[in-house]
Write a protein that holds these residues in place. Sequence first.
Motif, PDB file in Angstrom:
ATOM      1  N   VAL A 633       0.850  -1.197   0.000  1.00 23.12           N
ATOM      2  CA  VAL A 633       0.000   0.000   0.000  1.00 23.12           C
ATOM      3  C   VAL A 633       0.883   1.244   0.000  1.00 23.12           C
ATOM      4  CG1 VAL A 633      -1.792   1.255   1.266  1.00 23.12           C
ATOM      5  CG2 VAL A 633      -1.760  -1.264   1.271  1.00 23.12           C
ATOM      6  N   PRO A 634       0.561   2.239  -0.833  1.00 24.38           N
ATOM      7  CA  PRO A 634       1.394   3.445  -0.894  1.00 24.38           C
ATOM      8  C   PRO A 634       1.397   4.195   0.434  1.00 24.38           C
ATOM      9  CG  PRO A 634      -0.066   3.312  -2.799  1.00 24.38           C
ATOM     10  CD  PRO A 634      -0.513   2.257  -1.834  1.00 24.38           C
ATOM     11  N   THR A 635       2.561   4.659   0.814  1.00 26.61           N
ATOM     12  CA  THR A 635       2.677   5.514   1.993  1.00 26.61           C
ATOM     13  C   THR A 635       2.227   6.925   1.669  1.00 26.61           C
ATOM     14  OG1 THR A 635       4.575   4.199   2.705  1.00 26.61           O
ATOM     15  CG2 THR A 635       4.276   6.324   3.762  1.00 26.61           C
ATOM     16  N   LEU A 636       2.542   7.396   0.475  1.00 28.02           N
ATOM     17  CA  LEU A 636       2.120   8.704  -0.015  1.00 28.02           C
ATOM     18  C   LEU A 636       1.231   8.502  -1.232  1.00 28.02           C
ATOM     19  CD1 LEU A 636       5.535  10.620   0.190  1.00 28.02           C
ATOM     20  CD2 LEU A 636       3.707  10.598   1.875  1.00 28.02           C
ATOM     21  N   SER A 637       0.090   9.173  -1.245  1.00 29.59           N
ATOM     22  CA  SER A 637      -0.876   8.984  -2.323  1.00 29.59           C
ATOM     23  C   SER A 637      -1.224  10.320  -2.966  1.00 29.59           C
ATOM     24  CB  SER A 637      -2.152   8.321  -1.797  1.00 29.59           C
ATOM     25  OG  SER A 637      -1.847   7.099  -1.150  1.00 29.59           O
ATOM     26  N   ASN A 638      -1.253  10.292  -4.276  1.00 33.59           N
ATOM     27  CA  ASN A 638      -1.723  11.439  -5.059  1.00 33.59           C
ATOM     28  C   ASN A 638      -1.037  12.741  -4.635  1.00 33.59           C
ATOM     29  OD1 ASN A 638      -3.199  12.665  -7.058  1.00 33.59           O
ATOM     30  ND2 ASN A 638      -4.971  13.077  -5.731  1.00 33.59           N
ATOM     31  N   ILE A 639       0.279  12.698  -4.650  1.00 31.17           N
ATOM     32  CA  ILE A 639       1.058  13.870  -4.245  1.00 31.17           C
ATOM     33  C   ILE A 639       1.185  14.818  -5.418  1.00 31.17           C
ATOM     34  CG2 ILE A 639       3.262  14.667  -3.345  1.00 31.17           C
ATOM     35  CD1 ILE A 639       1.634  13.062  -1.342  1.00 31.17           C
ATOM     36  N   ASN A 640       0.656  16.019  -5.257  1.00 32.73           N
ATOM     37  CA  ASN A 640       0.769  17.071  -6.261  1.00 32.73           C
ATOM     38  C   ASN A 640       1.202  18.348  -5.546  1.00 32.73           C
ATOM     39  OD1 ASN A 640      -0.538  15.895  -8.918  1.00 32.73           O
ATOM     40  ND2 ASN A 640      -1.848  15.245  -7.220  1.00 32.73           N
ATOM     41  N   ILE A 641       2.465  18.658  -5.617  1.00 36.99           N
ATOM     42  CA  ILE A 641       2.974  19.853  -4.944  1.00 36.99           C
ATOM     43  C   ILE A 641       3.935  20.576  -5.859  1.00 36.99           C
ATOM     44  CG2 ILE A 641       2.770  18.854  -2.619  1.00 36.99           C
ATOM     45  CD1 ILE A 641       5.829  18.418  -2.715  1.00 36.99           C
ATOM     46  N   ARG A 642       4.104  21.858  -5.593  1.00 34.83           N
ATOM     47  CA  ARG A 642       5.142  22.633  -6.261  1.00 34.83           C
ATOM     48  C   ARG A 642       5.939  23.369  -5.188  1.00 34.83           C
ATOM     49  NH1 ARG A 642       4.289  28.148  -6.939  1.00 34.83           N
ATOM     50  NH2 ARG A 642       5.803  28.128  -8.611  1.00 34.83           N
ATOM     51  N   ILE A 643       7.211  23.455  -5.418  1.00 38.55           N
ATOM     52  CA  ILE A 643       8.093  24.112  -4.459  1.00 38.55           C
ATOM     53  C   ILE A 643       8.758  25.273  -5.174  1.00 38.55           C
ATOM     54  CG2 ILE A 643      10.116  23.821  -2.983  1.00 38.55           C
ATOM     55  CD1 ILE A 643       9.371  20.842  -2.808  1.00 38.55           C
ATOM     56  N   PRO A 644       8.457  26.499  -4.784  1.00 38.98           N
ATOM     57  CA  PRO A 644       8.996  27.666  -5.500  1.00 38.98           C
ATOM     58  C   PRO A 644      10.511  27.729  -5.391  1.00 38.98           C
ATOM     59  CG  PRO A 644       7.190  28.286  -4.041  1.00 38.98           C
ATOM     60  CD  PRO A 644       7.568  26.891  -3.688  1.00 38.98           C
TER      61      PRO A 644
END
Length: 1492
Positions: A633-644
């Motif tokens: 099972v994924p530990t992180l799911s549906n990660i959508n982030i941006r880092i400036p």
Amino acid sequence: MPLAFCGSDNNTTLAYNVGDDVLNNGCFVDALNLVPHVFLLFITFPILFIGWGSQSSKVQIHHNTWLHFPGHNLRWILTFALLFVHVCEIAEGIQSDGYMESRHLHLYMPATMAFVAAMMSIVFYQNIETSNFPKLLLALLAYWILAFSMKSIKLAKFYVHRVGPKHLRFCITGLLVLLYSLLLMVEINVILVRKYVGFRNPKKVKPPEDLQDLGVRFLQPFVNLLSKATYWWMNSFIMSAHRRPIDLKTIGKLPITMRALTNYIRFRDAYEEQKVDNNRQTPSIWRSMYRAFGRPILLSSTYRYLSDLLSFAGPLCISGIVYHLSHRSEAQGNNNQGFSEENCPYVLSLLLFLALILQRTFLQASYYVAIETGINLRGAIQTTIYNKILQLSMSNMSMGEMTVGQICNLVAIDTNQLMWFFFLCPNLWAMPVQIIMGVILLYCQLGNSALIGATVIAVLAPAQYLIATKLAEVQKCTLEHSNERLMKTSEMLKGIKLLKLYAWENIFCANIEKMRNKELKSLKTFALYTTFVVHAHASPGTLTPYVAFASLSLFYILVTPLFLLSTVVRFTVKALASIQKVQEFLNSEEIGREGVCVMWEMPTESNCEALVSDGTRQLDRVTNGFFAWTSGVPTLSNINIRIPYGQLTMVVGQVGCGKSSLLLATLGEMHKVSVPNDCNKSQPDVLVTKRGSVAYAAQKPWLLNATVEENITFGSLFNKQKYKAVIDACSLQPDIDILPQRDQTLIGERGVNLSGGQRQRISVARALYQETNVVFLDDPFSALDIHLSDHLLQEGIVKLLHNDKRTTVLVTHKLQYLPHADWIVAMKDGSVLREGTLLDIQTQDPELYEHWKTLMNRQDKKFQKDTESESRTALERKNLRRAMYSREAQLKTQEELESNEDEISDAFRQRTELPWRAFGRYLSSGGVPLLLLLLISQLLKHSVMVAIDYWLAEWTSNIMINSLTHPQGHSFGQSFYTAVFGALSVLGILLCLITSLTVEWTGVMSSHSVHNTMLRKVIQAPMRFFDTTPLGHILNRFSADTNIMDQQIPTTLESLMRSALLCLSALGVISYVTPVFLFALVPLTIFYYFIQKYFRVASRDLQQLDDTTQLPLFSHFSETAEGIATIRAFRHEVRFRQRLLELTDANNIAYLFLSSANRWLEVRLDYIGACIVLTAAVASINKYDGLNSGLVGLGLTYALMVSNYLNWVIRNLADIEVQMGAIKRVNGLLDIETETYEGLLPAAQVPDNWPESGEIKIQELSVRYDCSLKAVLKHINAHIEPGQKVGICGRTGSGKSSLSLAFFRMVDTFEGRIIIDNIDIAKLPLHTLRSRFSIILQDPVLFSGSIRFNLDPEDKCTDSMLWEALEIAQLKQVVKILPGGLDAIVKENGENFSVGQRQLFCLARAFVRKSSIFIMDEATASIDMATENILQKVVMTAFANRTVVIIAHRVHTILTADLVMVLRRGSIMEFDRPDALLKSDTMFASFVRADK
């Protein structure tokens, strides 16, 4: 007798007659053969002693000019063969001359000159080679041509005169013609290859690259063949070790071909070739090892076969000597062959001597090649494992599939198993051949009786294997018990303060002793099996009187392979298991760099000015990412982030929501479970698979075993200004000032123990110091108090990172810092909840913003209370300062004691003097009767063994006499001899068993006594001992040093006593048989003394150097495995790999020098042994008239074994000297000062319910931590009524904790007293005093075991009492749901519970004791507010009727106390009710105002 070149017989005229043909005159041809030798001597002497002395002496000093011309080794071999044939030619000439009426010099004088010329040729060649001046080889070329021509003429004339192959003279001349022709071909080959004559462009050859590097001191591959065989080049090294200690600088570097990188490439190429061949998915390590290192093992095996073949020459020669001596009278009766028969024993003696020299030389060469190959293999395997670690997926580590301990075992144990397998590998196929040949020769000597011995061998071989297998199982069981004991000991030492405060030393000490008894039980079984393995072949078997000593020598030869066979088989089985482990590790899952979907984009125009000059891309966003540690099972799911780019991004969320996993996933440390749509081939312009370096500070701080400066710079160039700025930003300067060498102090596992906060700040400083554009900080404030957190944020993160436009990602729980963030990522349950600026989140999710605002206010209120109270950082610095002060005081005391001694002479004395007194103390600790039994049994055993052999000599001699005088029958005498021989043999076997068991039992009992005494001494030592002594040093005494006492010292001691007594027995027997031998023994003894004198010092230094170079290597593996994420984030794999190669080479060069030193010793002792055999043989032959043949055989048989005994005496002596270091270190703990546990008042006179009321009177109390330190409390006076709650506060170093420790007499009270319930605690027994109080420390301590054991180790409470305590501590429901309830397992250090829960368990533990006096020493310093509220509530309710002393971490916790004591610099400044102190301008009032 007349002397002339051609003789002076009656037919002298014929000797000088040349009328027929000058070449038909044999004397003239012999004289003609003198010409080449005289020519060479006249040519070479001037060059060697005139030209070389004036021109090239400086050249020869340095080894960088050593070259090997083509055919170097072949030339040396041919020259040795030439010398041997010349010796035979001289002997043949002398033998032939014996039949002449006068001396004919031409029969042996040319051969003698040829021998001298051959010696001069190799000396001349060696000097030419070292000076790299090949043109002088023309002299040798001319010599070989002349010598070949003259010998060819002589051979032709032999053939003409019908002297053929049936004649020895013809065969010798033919061999000389062959050897001269081969040497001539070698010389021509040098001309063709080097082109130094007759070519326009001679080939210029430079010395090997290794020799151009003056740092290479290991010269075995580069010296000539004679020096290789005798290790002559080691002479200067061994002797220099006696003048100054050997260090890494002395031994220098490894040659290139032996370095770990070279062998790794060789092994890797062989491993990768298998993937190409036949498309093998899983290459075989065995096949890779064979391809990479098989050739030298075959060479070693060849040497071993030659050695084994030559070893049988000894018994055969002894048989021949005894036979010829016993039949000398018959030979003397025949006048025609008397001279030949008389000289046969001398010839056999010379052959025996030469056979021993060659056999031992080949044996040592086999050992060296096998050991060198094993070391090369170990370096290659270790490097391969390390490269695999650098590519290992973190899921293997995080999920427990591969632990750091398992990796360390692979490196420390399994690679060594493979190395030892290579050491013994030639024995695997050489020993069966040796056994078969021995049985065949025995059959030739004994007939059918030998078949009985062969049957015994066939039966004992599988029996030995079964015993060896059982031995391995017992050893494994012993290791398990040892590991469990060490874990218990480590726990005890870590929690020693709590044990002393609760008076639980005896309980934990008994538990450890219980584990020790289990370990010793296994050791006794191990000793029993070892005894049967060692002495399974103590009796040589059934012997007949005929040719007894030849057969006896053969049986002695067979004992070695029979004894080693089980060892070799056992190591082979271990190697198979190790190969399987290494194979599984190499096949384990690697990190998938390509599996991480990270988008890297160039900055837009708006932030283009912030871009660095090299156009590096910056982390921009993770799109649709699903990440897991395993394939589940994924530990992180549906990660959508941006880092400036160039901004500060904060990642927040609850514990366990995936913040740290997000950073690791971005770094590529996690597996991508699902391929996102945005990460496909249609976007190659924005997808980058290789990122740059990222400065990463992990949540769990990771430090190198290096200095503070090296940990911070982390391989970057030192910039003083930047370094100082980083130090100030992380508030490290006050901590550095405390350290003895400031920022050059060694920290990490092998250095000064730092606290969690100090380690965390150094880890963050490392990230701040780097020049990377991206910085990841994973919860850097977790171990810091509010002051340092604010300072680090402002001066470090904002000033050094944010203002410098470096992209920073900060994971934190401190929500009050969110206003500083440019971008916020909020996470929940493994997914991104919100993303944006704080204003965006306030607008889009007001509910979340209000929740944050509430938490921020609560955290501000909590953290601001640390302003005046003692913070965590202050406590850390106080503990560090206290440890450093105590250590400094110890060092000063040592310096005062040693100030009057000369440093150089003292160091030399420590290297030369041995701790025999400590060793005697160790042996006597097992009991004087057992020690006496050991000595008596050893003497009796060897006396009986000598008696057996002496009886055999008498038996065989009498049989021969009886066969001549009474040929019809002598059965009664033979039966009598047989019965006595059998009885002595049985007695010898029994004494062997008794002796071995006595040695093992002496070692076990001594080690048991020493361990228990050491344990008691350590556990009763004062706390200042633990403050000044690193925990690792104490544990080493209980682990490595105890293991040496358990398993190594008894074995070495038994071997030393056996070899020494056997050596004395052999020399005594030889001297008894031939007293003339004593004259020859004097120079040999002097030579032996100096050899052992120089070797022991060098061997001890090299063994210590090998041990000291192993520790950094293993530490490098462990620290790499622990910090692999940080290393990969920084992209420092290359630097760490290079460091590994350096450490591996350092350890290998130390081991190589140690092995070469052992070979140096063994070669010389083997040659001494050969000289002893030759001397004994010649002496026996000359004095045979007064001896019988049995005694001659006995003396020669013993002489044949002397070299082995001489070798093992020195080797065991050197080993025991190194092992004595362990005893010396253990004795250092046995001599430490302990606490005074006895009291003036007996324990029986102390009331059982004391202290009943809890009244405390402190009168003029002054305490200090050590007599060499200043007082920390001065003239304290106080009176605490029964049941009162007293709070104690003050700044750092005011003496609060010291006062709490004074109640338990943990510090030195040198003035005043403490009276509790009308009893002066100084008069009480220490155990009684501490068992009547309860205390909770700042750091919660739990032990592995059950919850019941942690609450009540004394097992005095019922289950209902324990449940009541858990209910009061609000842990009842937590424990109920655990499997087993009160018997639920607590892991080491209580890691299966949170910090707050651990502290609540400590509270329940204190309640269980039901003491009327309860002390809380900053118990709330490391827990959250919820747990703190529970503690306060319990103290006010459950402890309402008890006297409670609270050392305040935060001032608000003592506002409800009955009395408040304010301390400053060890004195009471204020002592009154809180409300009274708050009414006026007091120090306490200022603390409270600052706490609001």
